[in-house]
Design a protein around this motif. Structure first.
Motif, PDB file in Angstrom:
ATOM      1  N   LEU A 186       0.825  -1.206   0.000  1.00  0.00           N
ATOM      2  CA  LEU A 186       0.000   0.000   0.000  1.00  0.00           C
ATOM      3  C   LEU A 186       0.861   1.259   0.000  1.00  0.00           C
ATOM      4  O   LEU A 186       0.602   2.203  -0.763  1.00  0.00           O
ATOM      5  N   ALA A 187       1.891   1.292   0.824  1.00  0.00           N
ATOM      6  CA  ALA A 187       2.751   2.478   0.906  1.00  0.00           C
ATOM      7  C   ALA A 187       3.406   2.777  -0.444  1.00  0.00           C
ATOM      8  O   ALA A 187       3.476   3.937  -0.864  1.00  0.00           O
ATOM      9  N   GLN A 208      -8.831  15.163  12.436  1.00  0.00           N
ATOM     10  CA  GLN A 208     -10.025  14.776  11.671  1.00  0.00           C
ATOM     11  C   GLN A 208     -10.647  13.484  12.192  1.00  0.00           C
ATOM     12  O   GLN A 208     -11.654  13.027  11.669  1.00  0.00           O
ATOM     13  N   GLN A 209     -10.015  12.889  13.203  1.00  0.00           N
ATOM     14  CA  GLN A 209     -10.481  11.646  13.826  1.00  0.00           C
ATOM     15  C   GLN A 209     -10.608  10.504  12.819  1.00  0.00           C
ATOM     16  O   GLN A 209     -11.570   9.739  12.815  1.00  0.00           O
ATOM     17  N   ILE A 210      -9.599  10.419  11.958  1.00  0.00           N
ATOM     18  CA  ILE A 210      -9.528   9.350  10.980  1.00  0.00           C
ATOM     19  C   ILE A 210      -9.027   8.094  11.681  1.00  0.00           C
ATOM     20  O   ILE A 210      -8.065   8.154  12.450  1.00  0.00           O
ATOM     21  N   VAL A 215      -2.235   8.152   4.549  1.00  0.00           N
ATOM     22  CA  VAL A 215      -2.790   8.917   3.417  1.00  0.00           C
ATOM     23  C   VAL A 215      -3.985   8.167   2.840  1.00  0.00           C
ATOM     24  O   VAL A 215      -5.039   8.761   2.576  1.00  0.00           O
ATOM     25  N   PHE A 216      -3.834   6.867   2.655  1.00  0.00           N
ATOM     26  CA  PHE A 216      -4.957   6.096   2.115  1.00  0.00           C
ATOM     27  C   PHE A 216      -6.130   6.087   3.091  1.00  0.00           C
ATOM     28  O   PHE A 216      -7.286   6.208   2.674  1.00  0.00           O
ATOM     29  N   ILE A 244      -5.670   3.851  -6.243  1.00  0.00           N
ATOM     30  CA  ILE A 244      -4.837   3.236  -5.208  1.00  0.00           C
ATOM     31  C   ILE A 244      -5.420   1.883  -4.835  1.00  0.00           C
ATOM     32  O   ILE A 244      -4.709   0.871  -4.787  1.00  0.00           O
ATOM     33  N   ASP A 245      -6.719   1.848  -4.596  1.00  0.00           N
ATOM     34  CA  ASP A 245      -7.366   0.604  -4.203  1.00  0.00           C
ATOM     35  C   ASP A 245      -7.244  -0.441  -5.313  1.00  0.00           C
ATOM     36  O   ASP A 245      -6.928  -1.610  -5.046  1.00  0.00           O
TER      37      ASP A 245
END
Length: 170
Positions: A61-62, A84-86, A98-99, A135-136
């Motif tokens: 992923l990175a 943002q509480q991600i 980031v993803f 990306i996915d």
């Protein structure tokens, strides 16, 4: 050293994202990108086995995210993701954050610079929703390629060598 010890001792959470496609016959889950046998056997794996799987997924992923987005300010990214509480794993590679950020709200991000990010050349002018989807898609493709090359029971190195020898003789 303390961080490494903390990571080794910390339980490895399942990478499951709640969108499993292995139940419908996929060899690689379209959600978490684990292989079907890894999804099925996850709870029986040792800590070290889980770490290896998590590391493979994180590395894939990175690399993919880095091909599209550059982190200019990691501290700002970290602060914004927390603010943002991600849901993210602070111990992971920041490109994984980031993803996580894009999954949570690509359409709401007005300026990547506010997050310490910039698009790589070739991706400028492309919407963040499309980048997130790419990306996915690339993450899934890379996981499938890894599975096909190294894991699939159909992979038989003897036959590949035999075909190479035959090709050279013709």
């Amino acid at each position: 050293v303390a961080l490494i010890n903390m990571l080794v001792l910390k339980p490895v959470k399942t990478p499951c994202v709640g969108i499993c496609s292995t139940g419908i016959g996929d060899s690689v889950c379209r959600g978490c990108k684990r292989f079907a046998h890894e999804v099925i056997d996850w709870n029986s794996y040792t800590h070290e086995q889980k770490l290896l799987i998590s590391h493979r997924l994180e590395t894939f992923l990175a690399k993919i995210v880095h091909n599209m987005i550059h982190i200019q300010d990691e501290k700002l990214l970290f602060a914004q993701v927390k603010h943002q509480q991600i849901q993210f794993k602070p111990e992971q590679n920041p490109y994984c954050w980031v993803f996580d950020l894009l999954r949570a709200g690509a359409s709401q991000i007005k300026s990547l610079a506010d997050y310490g990010l910039a698009l790589q050349p070739g991706w400028q002018g492309v919407s963040l929703n499309i980048i997130r989807d790419n990306i996915d898609k690339d993450f899934y493709a890379l996981s499938c390629a890894h599975y096909d090359r190294y894991i699939s029971p159909c992979f038989d190195p003897v036959n590949i060598l035999d075909r190479t020898d035959t090709d050279e003789q013709t």
